[in-house]
Design a protein around this motif. Structure first.
Motif, PDB file in Angstrom:
ATOM      1  N   LEU A 123     -21.002  24.525  15.824  1.00 29.14           N
ATOM      2  CA  LEU A 123     -19.362  24.410  15.824  1.00 29.14           C
ATOM      3  C   LEU A 123     -18.630  23.550  16.576  1.00 29.14           C
ATOM      4  O   LEU A 123     -19.262  23.642  18.012  1.00 29.14           O
ATOM      5  CB  LEU A 123     -18.681  25.753  15.956  1.00 29.14           C
ATOM      6  N   ASN A 124     -17.874  22.603  16.233  1.00 30.43           N
ATOM      7  CA  ASN A 124     -17.304  21.850  17.263  1.00 30.43           C
ATOM      8  C   ASN A 124     -15.783  22.263  17.341  1.00 30.43           C
ATOM      9  O   ASN A 124     -14.872  22.510  16.626  1.00 30.43           O
ATOM     10  CB  ASN A 124     -17.106  20.199  16.532  1.00 30.43           C
ATOM     11  N   TYR A 125     -15.440  22.510  18.687  1.00 26.74           N
ATOM     12  CA  TYR A 125     -14.082  22.844  19.147  1.00 26.74           C
ATOM     13  C   TYR A 125     -13.021  21.676  19.523  1.00 26.74           C
ATOM     14  O   TYR A 125     -13.602  20.923  20.559  1.00 26.74           O
ATOM     15  CB  TYR A 125     -14.024  23.867  20.370  1.00 26.74           C
ATOM     16  N   SER A 126     -11.974  21.563  19.135  1.00 24.38           N
ATOM     17  CA  SER A 126     -11.173  20.484  19.225  1.00 24.38           C
ATOM     18  C   SER A 126     -10.382  20.813  20.587  1.00 24.38           C
ATOM     19  O   SER A 126      -9.925  19.909  21.390  1.00 24.38           O
ATOM     20  CB  SER A 126     -10.198  19.962  18.049  1.00 24.38           C
ATOM     21  N   ARG A 127     -10.206  22.082  20.856  1.00 26.17           N
ATOM     22  CA  ARG A 127      -9.414  22.604  22.074  1.00 26.17           C
ATOM     23  C   ARG A 127      -9.882  23.620  22.508  1.00 26.17           C
ATOM     24  O   ARG A 127     -10.398  24.747  21.810  1.00 26.17           O
ATOM     25  CB  ARG A 127      -7.966  22.669  22.068  1.00 26.17           C
ATOM     26  N   SER A 128      -9.684  24.136  23.881  1.00 27.80           N
ATOM     27  CA  SER A 128     -10.300  25.549  24.409  1.00 27.80           C
ATOM     28  C   SER A 128      -9.139  26.528  23.948  1.00 27.80           C
ATOM     29  O   SER A 128      -7.720  26.180  23.693  1.00 27.80           O
ATOM     30  CB  SER A 128     -10.207  25.423  25.823  1.00 27.80           C
ATOM     31  N   LEU A 129      -9.530  27.909  23.990  1.00 30.88           N
ATOM     32  CA  LEU A 129      -8.475  28.828  23.919  1.00 30.88           C
ATOM     33  C   LEU A 129      -7.823  29.065  25.071  1.00 30.88           C
ATOM     34  O   LEU A 129      -8.245  29.222  26.077  1.00 30.88           O
ATOM     35  CB  LEU A 129      -9.343  30.215  23.512  1.00 30.88           C
ATOM     36  N   PRO A 130      -6.364  29.108  24.877  1.00 36.70           N
ATOM     37  CA  PRO A 130      -5.542  29.121  26.144  1.00 36.70           C
ATOM     38  C   PRO A 130      -5.700  30.615  26.912  1.00 36.70           C
ATOM     39  O   PRO A 130      -6.079  31.540  26.040  1.00 36.70           O
ATOM     40  CB  PRO A 130      -4.231  29.159  25.722  1.00 36.70           C
ATOM     41  N   VAL A 131      -5.801  30.676  28.077  1.00 31.50           N
ATOM     42  CA  VAL A 131      -6.098  31.858  28.845  1.00 31.50           C
ATOM     43  C   VAL A 131      -5.069  33.239  28.521  1.00 31.50           C
ATOM     44  O   VAL A 131      -5.467  34.111  28.575  1.00 31.50           O
ATOM     45  CB  VAL A 131      -6.171  31.885  30.392  1.00 31.50           C
ATOM     46  N   SER A 132      -4.034  32.657  28.049  1.00 29.58           N
ATOM     47  CA  SER A 132      -2.760  33.653  27.711  1.00 29.58           C
ATOM     48  C   SER A 132      -3.304  34.364  26.658  1.00 29.58           C
ATOM     49  O   SER A 132      -2.747  35.509  26.254  1.00 29.58           O
ATOM     50  CB  SER A 132      -1.623  33.002  27.586  1.00 29.58           C
ATOM     51  N   ASN A 133      -4.088  33.758  25.824  1.00 26.66           N
ATOM     52  CA  ASN A 133      -4.771  34.518  24.476  1.00 26.66           C
ATOM     53  C   ASN A 133      -6.042  35.093  24.660  1.00 26.66           C
ATOM     54  O   ASN A 133      -6.639  35.672  23.534  1.00 26.66           O
ATOM     55  CB  ASN A 133      -4.669  33.422  23.360  1.00 26.66           C
ATOM     56  N   TYR A 134      -6.430  35.306  25.753  1.00 25.90           N
ATOM     57  CA  TYR A 134      -8.071  36.034  25.973  1.00 25.90           C
ATOM     58  C   TYR A 134      -7.613  37.542  25.723  1.00 25.90           C
ATOM     59  O   TYR A 134      -8.666  38.084  25.406  1.00 25.90           O
ATOM     60  CB  TYR A 134      -8.154  35.784  27.382  1.00 25.90           C
ATOM     61  N   TRP A 135      -6.681  38.115  25.664  1.00 26.61           N
ATOM     62  CA  TRP A 135      -6.464  39.569  25.238  1.00 26.61           C
ATOM     63  C   TRP A 135      -6.855  39.828  23.781  1.00 26.61           C
ATOM     64  O   TRP A 135      -7.530  40.794  23.469  1.00 26.61           O
ATOM     65  CB  TRP A 135      -5.102  40.260  25.506  1.00 26.61           C
ATOM     66  N   HIS A 136      -6.707  38.914  22.934  1.00 24.14           N
ATOM     67  CA  HIS A 136      -7.240  38.756  21.582  1.00 24.14           C
ATOM     68  C   HIS A 136      -8.695  39.040  21.658  1.00 24.14           C
ATOM     69  O   HIS A 136      -9.057  39.799  20.627  1.00 24.14           O
ATOM     70  CB  HIS A 136      -6.863  37.417  20.871  1.00 24.14           C
ATOM     71  N   LEU A 137      -9.432  38.509  22.513  1.00 22.90           N
ATOM     72  CA  LEU A 137     -10.856  38.558  22.537  1.00 22.90           C
ATOM     73  C   LEU A 137     -11.359  40.107  23.052  1.00 22.90           C
ATOM     74  O   LEU A 137     -12.320  40.376  22.438  1.00 22.90           O
ATOM     75  CB  LEU A 137     -11.632  37.584  23.571  1.00 22.90           C
ATOM     76  N   ILE A 138     -10.401  40.552  23.884  1.00 23.96           N
ATOM     77  CA  ILE A 138     -10.645  41.935  24.262  1.00 23.96           C
ATOM     78  C   ILE A 138     -10.489  42.890  23.025  1.00 23.96           C
ATOM     79  O   ILE A 138     -11.423  43.795  22.699  1.00 23.96           O
ATOM     80  CB  ILE A 138      -9.714  42.439  25.409  1.00 23.96           C
ATOM     81  N   LEU A 139      -9.379  42.532  22.343  1.00 20.73           N
ATOM     82  CA  LEU A 139      -9.171  43.428  21.159  1.00 20.73           C
ATOM     83  C   LEU A 139     -10.102  43.297  20.088  1.00 20.73           C
ATOM     84  O   LEU A 139     -10.680  44.201  19.608  1.00 20.73           O
ATOM     85  CB  LEU A 139      -7.811  43.193  20.693  1.00 20.73           C
ATOM     86  N   LEU A 140     -10.614  42.091  19.987  1.00 15.41           N
ATOM     87  CA  LEU A 140     -11.519  41.629  18.812  1.00 15.41           C
ATOM     88  C   LEU A 140     -12.919  42.403  19.276  1.00 15.41           C
ATOM     89  O   LEU A 140     -13.753  42.897  18.356  1.00 15.41           O
ATOM     90  CB  LEU A 140     -11.862  40.247  18.833  1.00 15.41           C
ATOM     91  N   GLY A 141     -13.251  42.323  20.527  1.00 14.34           N
ATOM     92  CA  GLY A 141     -14.504  43.077  21.024  1.00 14.34           C
ATOM     93  C   GLY A 141     -14.555  44.289  20.582  1.00 14.34           C
ATOM     94  O   GLY A 141     -15.589  44.937  20.108  1.00 14.34           O
ATOM     95  N   ILE A 142     -13.493  45.165  20.988  1.00 21.14           N
ATOM     96  CA  ILE A 142     -13.362  46.733  20.548  1.00 21.14           C
ATOM     97  C   ILE A 142     -13.550  46.964  19.251  1.00 21.14           C
ATOM     98  O   ILE A 142     -14.452  47.830  18.677  1.00 21.14           O
ATOM     99  CB  ILE A 142     -11.888  47.202  21.048  1.00 21.14           C
ATOM    100  N   VAL A 143     -12.882  46.026  18.412  1.00 22.69           N
ATOM    101  CA  VAL A 143     -12.699  46.360  16.845  1.00 22.69           C
ATOM    102  C   VAL A 143     -14.360  46.189  16.397  1.00 22.69           C
ATOM    103  O   VAL A 143     -14.659  46.596  15.514  1.00 22.69           O
ATOM    104  CB  VAL A 143     -11.888  45.496  15.950  1.00 22.69           C
TER     105      VAL A 143
END
Length: 233
Positions: A123-143
């Protein structure tokens, strides 16, 4: 590895190799990592038998082979090494770490430079995930952790369900997913296989939510049907 079972490495090697190809080739909802890990471990055990090694040396070769198998399947040597530490040894040992890493790097080098394989999920990423959106990753990990628990629970009871629903002898239960996957392949061939192409495709186009939910349900159900039959994968 615990010394409670003795596996015949050559029987596993050729049967798992041929059976895995026959199961994965038609597009059943199976993965390559399980067979690859077992194939690598069998090769490691074969080397140990050839050099008449036992005890710690034999276990290290088996673990190193398992790491090499996972590294070859996904072009992921670090993941292969961590798999050995987390799933096999359950502790951090420099000897285990270096042995597994050497096997994984060697395997990855051959798969890349001899066979020309590319990473499965390239996968090629055009841009990085903003730090302010990292809480999505925590929620995603729990789910995903909860769904992973459900996946394992259903997977472990599938052999018993197979016997109750089909009354087929265990050796021929693999015919069930082969027949059912024809319907999926006819109506939606892009859903077949391990799902790697499907994931990479999401990088260009993400379908609507209801389509994603439908894909999730189909993948979950047919994964259980495929894995529960006992086919290599």
């Amino acid at each position: 590895m615990a010394g409670e079972l003795e596996m015949h490495w050559w029987s596993i090697l050729w049967r798992k190799f041929i059976g895995g190809i026959l199961a994965l080739g038609p597009g059943l909802f199976l993965g390559r990592e399980g067979p690859s890990i077992q194939l690598g471990a069998s090769v490691g055990q074969g080397f140990a038998a050839g050099f008449k090694l036992s005890g710690t040396d034999r276990r290290l070769l088996i673990a190193s082979g398992a790491a090499a198998g996972l590294a070859a399947a996904f072009n992921a040597p670090i993941a292969g090494t961590l798999f050995v530490l987390e799933e096999i040894y359950h502790n951090f040992s420099p000897l285990v770490w270096l042995t597994a890493l050497a096997g994984a790097i060697g395997s990855n080098f051959i798969s890349l430079n001899v066979f020309g394989l590319v990473p499965v999920l390239h996968l090629n990423y055009s841009r990085s995930l903003p730090v302010s959106n990292y809480w999505h990753l925590i929620l995603l990990g729990i789910v995903l952790g909860l769904f992973g628990y459900l996946y394992q629970r259903v997977l472990l009871v599938m052999p018993r369900w197979y016997h109750q629903l089909t009354h087929l002898p265990r050796p021929i239960q693999g015919i069930v997913p082969f027949l059912l996957v024809i319907l999926v392949g006819y109506f939606s061939p892009n859903l077949l296989g391990g799902g790697n192409g499907l994931i990479v495709g999401f990088g260009q186009y993400v379908p609507p939510l209801f389509v994603l939910i439908a894909i999730f349900i189909i993948r979950f159900v047919f994964s259980m049907i495929s894995y529960g039959s006992g086919l290599p994968g």
